[in-house]
Design a protein around this motif. Structure first.
Motif, short mmCIF file in Angstrom:
data_model
loop_
_atom_site.label_atom_id
_atom_site.label_comp_id
_atom_site.label_asym_id
_atom_site.label_seq_id
_atom_site.Cartn_x
_atom_site.Cartn_y
_atom_site.Cartn_z
N VAL A 206 23.52 38.92 39.93
CA VAL A 206 24.33 37.55 40.21
C VAL A 206 25.81 37.59 39.90
O VAL A 206 24.98 37.56 38.32
N VAL A 207 26.29 37.98 40.09
CA VAL A 207 27.97 37.68 38.85
C VAL A 207 29.03 36.52 39.63
O VAL A 207 28.89 36.60 41.30
N VAL A 208 28.83 34.97 39.56
CA VAL A 208 29.51 34.09 40.02
C VAL A 208 31.51 34.79 39.57
O VAL A 208 31.63 35.06 38.41
N ASP B 98 40.40 38.52 39.19
CA ASP B 98 40.48 39.46 39.39
C ASP B 98 39.04 40.56 39.77
O ASP B 98 38.84 41.42 38.96
N VAL B 99 38.52 39.59 40.54
CA VAL B 99 37.04 40.89 41.36
C VAL B 99 38.08 42.01 41.88
O VAL B 99 38.99 42.31 42.33
N ASP B 100 37.22 43.09 41.90
CA ASP B 100 37.51 44.36 42.29
C ASP B 100 35.94 44.71 43.56
O ASP B 100 34.81 44.51 43.04
N ALA C 35 27.45 45.11 45.90
CA ALA C 35 27.12 45.37 47.09
C ALA C 35 26.82 44.07 48.47
O ALA C 35 27.56 44.65 49.48
N ALA C 36 27.32 43.63 47.90
CA ALA C 36 27.56 41.78 48.94
C ALA C 36 28.07 40.57 48.29
O ALA C 36 28.13 40.90 47.18
N VAL C 37 28.83 40.09 49.06
CA VAL C 37 29.56 39.06 48.62
C VAL C 37 29.02 37.75 49.54
O VAL C 37 28.61 37.75 50.62
N GLY D 245 44.12 35.02 47.01
CA GLY D 245 43.00 35.59 46.55
C GLY D 245 42.35 36.06 47.43
O GLY D 245 41.97 37.00 47.50
N SER D 246 41.18 34.52 47.32
CA SER D 246 40.00 34.34 48.22
C SER D 246 40.51 35.55 49.61
O SER D 246 39.69 36.07 49.78
N GLY D 247 41.25 34.81 50.36
CA GLY D 247 41.33 35.35 51.52
C GLY D 247 41.74 36.68 51.68
O GLY D 247 41.26 37.56 52.37
N ARG D 248 41.93 37.15 50.08
CA ARG D 248 42.92 38.94 50.90
C ARG D 248 41.05 39.10 50.21
O ARG D 248 40.99 40.04 50.62
N LEU D 249 40.34 38.43 49.30
CA LEU D 249 38.77 39.96 49.35
C LEU D 249 38.47 39.16 50.05
O LEU D 249 37.25 40.10 50.78
N LEU D 250 37.84 37.98 50.95
CA LEU D 250 37.23 38.16 52.41
C LEU D 250 37.65 39.44 53.50
O LEU D 250 36.69 39.76 54.39
N ILE D 251 39.21 39.78 53.43
CA ILE D 251 39.63 40.53 54.14
C ILE D 251 39.16 41.55 54.30
O ILE D 251 38.32 42.82 54.49
N GLU D 252 39.02 41.92 52.98
CA GLU D 252 38.10 43.53 52.51
C GLU D 252 37.25 43.60 52.53
O GLU D 252 36.64 44.94 52.57
N ALA D 253 36.20 42.52 52.44
CA ALA D 253 34.97 42.25 52.50
C ALA D 253 33.93 42.67 53.42
O ALA D 253 33.70 43.39 54.33
#
Length: 231
Positions: free
Chosen positions: A45-47, A94-96, A101-103, A120-128
């Motif tokens: 797990v990475v926070v 900075d998250v890639d 494997a999961a978010v 930034g969180s919004g972009r990550l959610l769309i990407e996920a």
């Protein structure tokens, strides 16, 4: 095994309609129960938090009355101490996603304060969402979905069915009348279909790769659903 990203609020308060700051953060059970399930299955797990700040636990989530008594509260507090990754978060910015494997997004009222408007969180959610990777979000965590807005102004989760902390639960918890806005209402306005279960009972909704839970009691069942998808 795999690495799972926990996106945790960096807020330590929730600003109410009258401008007062309600102390909050992340809700302990919603972080600890999935963490224990993922670690027991051999995953790392990475926070990540906005700005990489060490997240604040909502002290109310450690109280005996929300943990089935003092024994439950003591067990949760001890488990939280073992969740050492919370003390060493990376910057959400900075998250890639390719590294994971999961978010998973735990709740608490904190996400209502910061993640609901975090681009930034919004972009990550769309990407996920578009990656097809398992994406888990619980309780007030779905406030983060509100920031998943595409260039045309539409919400990426419009048309999805979710579970999220309901108006009934917010009312029973005593904060609905003091809130600037309610999560169930705002999600509905964004075109997201909120499937409400009984207040405080475990309730998980699965729609494609999105797995959502309504409240703290839903966090462990949600984690099991994510684990099934990780194979």
């Amino acid at each position: 095994m795999s690495k799972i990203l926990f996106v945790v609020t960096g807020a330590d308060h929730w600003t109410l309609a009258d401008g007062t700051q309600h102390p909050t953060g992340f809700w302990a059970e919603e972080a600890v129960a999935p963490y224990e399930a993922f670690r027991a299955a051999g995953h790392e797990v990475v926070v990540a938090t906005p700005g990489g700040v060490v997240p604040t636990v909502d002290r109310a989530s450690l109280a005996p009355e929300v943990n089935g008594g003092q024994e439950g509260a003591d067990r949760l507090a001890k488990a939280l101490e073992s969740f050492t990754e919370l003390q060493h978060p990376i910057r959400l910015e900075d998250v890639d996603l390719d590294d994971y494997a999961a978010v998973f997004y735990p709740g608490g009222h904190g996400p209502m304060e910061d993640l609901a408007g975090h681009a930034g969180s919004g972009r990550l959610l769309i990407e996920a969402l578009e990656s097809g990777k398992p994406l888990g979000v619980v309780c007030h965590g779905p406030a983060a979905l509100l920031a998943a807005v595409r260039a045309d102004g539409s919400n990426a989760f419009a048309g999805y069915e979710v579970a999220a902390f309901t108006n009934a639960e917010e009312t029973q918890g005593g904060l609905a009348g003091r809130a600037k806005w309610l999560l169930q209402d705002r999600l509905s306005e964004a075109g997201v279909t909120v499937r409400a279960g009984e207040p405080w009972a475990p309730h998980v909704v699965v729609d494609r790769n999105l797995v959502t839970g309504q409240n703290p009691a839903s966090s462990a069942p949600l984690a099991e659903e994510l684990l099934k998808r990780l194979g």
